[in-house]
Scaffold this motif. Structure first.
Motif, short mmCIF file in Angstrom:
data_model
loop_
_atom_site.label_atom_id
_atom_site.label_comp_id
_atom_site.label_asym_id
_atom_site.label_seq_id
_atom_site.Cartn_x
_atom_site.Cartn_y
_atom_site.Cartn_z
N TYR A 4 0.85 -1.39 0.54
CA TYR A 4 0.04 -0.16 -0.22
C TYR A 4 0.79 1.66 -0.32
O TYR A 4 0.78 1.92 -0.63
N ASP A 5 1.86 0.59 0.58
CA ASP A 5 2.72 2.35 0.99
C ASP A 5 4.18 2.88 -0.50
O ASP A 5 3.97 3.83 -0.92
N VAL A 8 1.04 3.62 -2.95
CA VAL A 8 0.85 5.63 -2.35
C VAL A 8 1.79 6.23 -2.98
O VAL A 8 1.72 7.49 -3.75
N GLU A 9 3.18 6.03 -2.38
CA GLU A 9 4.14 6.47 -3.67
C GLU A 9 4.47 6.99 -4.52
O GLU A 9 5.12 8.29 -5.14
N GLU A 13 -2.04 9.31 -2.90
CA GLU A 13 -3.09 7.92 -1.62
C GLU A 13 -4.19 8.84 -2.46
O GLU A 13 -5.65 7.35 -2.66
N GLU A 14 -5.09 9.36 -3.18
CA GLU A 14 -6.05 10.46 -3.32
C GLU A 14 -6.77 9.49 -4.54
O GLU A 14 -7.78 8.90 -4.70
N ILE A 16 -5.68 6.16 -4.46
CA ILE A 16 -6.10 4.62 -4.75
C ILE A 16 -7.54 4.59 -4.01
O ILE A 16 -7.56 4.89 -3.02
N CYS A 40 -3.85 -3.59 -6.58
CA CYS A 40 -4.00 -2.07 -6.21
C CYS A 40 -5.09 -1.73 -7.57
O CYS A 40 -4.84 -2.11 -8.66
N ASN A 97 -8.49 2.61 1.28
CA ASN A 97 -8.12 4.11 1.90
C ASN A 97 -9.31 4.57 2.59
O ASN A 97 -10.55 4.09 1.72
#
Length: 246
Positions: A4-5, A8-9, A13-14, A16, A40, A97
């Motif tokens: 997940y991290d 996001v990278e 995050e918005e 996902i 994902c 999320n």
């Protein structure tokens, strides 16, 4: 969490919706050294809808892979009855999320009119039983014929054979129970369960038979019009929520 991290990278995050486990951990066939495989799911904003659509991408996390795709790609594969995508509807291993969590609510009450509930997930998993029979049988035959001596491939074939037997005979069975392996089947991977002579040939004959008679199971499918309408609204609701964050 690492997967997940990493997503996001890469995406922010918005964009996902969540990261979902698939594979042996869901099937009950994992060993202590099994990789964690994830998908994902991305929700595109207007830019990625109209000008630069997201492509399927593989992000590497240590020695593992997180496969990234849009919710539209996911829904397309649900309708194809691809078991590697359908299992995500039922996995207990996922990170959502928080901005979209109510759209994947299970039995919880949700703010939205069209969340992905457990009841709808069961209908999606039975969207087209003929396609499910063809997809699962074809996948199993391909895997077994790659190497009929590989214990992991034999175990996977036995699991799919059991899955098809339940799927085509018990419409009320929970899909997560359909796709999980029994301890006896899981034991084939480790050698704890003896594989009887002729079992490989029996499996191949079973899948050949199921593919030849897939039409016989079409009547077990869900109401496609109902599922299509629901999924369309589900996806649109996600996109509206994503755009509202801008």
């Amino acid at each position: 969490q690492k997967h997940y991290d990493r997503a996001v990278e890469h995406y922010g995050e918005e964009n996902i919706f969540g990261v979902f486990c698939y594979g042996s951990w869901n099937y009950g066939t994992n060993t202590p050294d099994s990789d964690v495989d994830t998908k994902c799911i991305l929700i595109p904003d207007l830019y990625h809808l109209a000008l630069k659509p997201y492509e399927v991408k593989h992000l590497h996390v240590d020695d593992e892979v997180c496969e990234c795709m849009t919710i539209m790609h996911m829904v397309e594969n649900w309708k194809k009855q691809n078991i590697n995508f359908l299992e995500i509807l039922f996995t207990p291993y996922c990170i959502l999320n928080e901005d979209y969590a109510d759209l994947w609510c299970g039995h919880r009450e949700a703010e939205w009119e069209y969340p992905m509930t457990f009841d709808m997930a069961e209908l999606v998993a039975r969207y087209d039983i003929k396609k499910a029979v063809m997809s699962m049988s074809g996948q199993a035959l391909h895997t077994i014929k790659q190497d009929p001596t590989d214990l992991k491939k034999i175990m996977n074939g036995a699991r799919i054979m059991r899955s098809l037997a339940i799927l085509t005979s018990n419409p009320s069975a929970s899909y997560i129970d359909v796709i999980r392996a029994t301890p006896k089947i899981a034991g084939m991977r480790t050698g704890e369960t003896k594989i009887e002579d002729g079992f490989i040939e029996e499996m191949i004959s079973y899948f050949d038979y199921m593919m030849a008679h897939a039409d016989d199971f079409a009547h077990l499918s869900s109401d496609k019009h109902k599922v299509d309408e629901y999924l369309n609204k589900f996806v649109l609701q996600m996109i509206r929520q994503r755009i509202a964050l801008d």
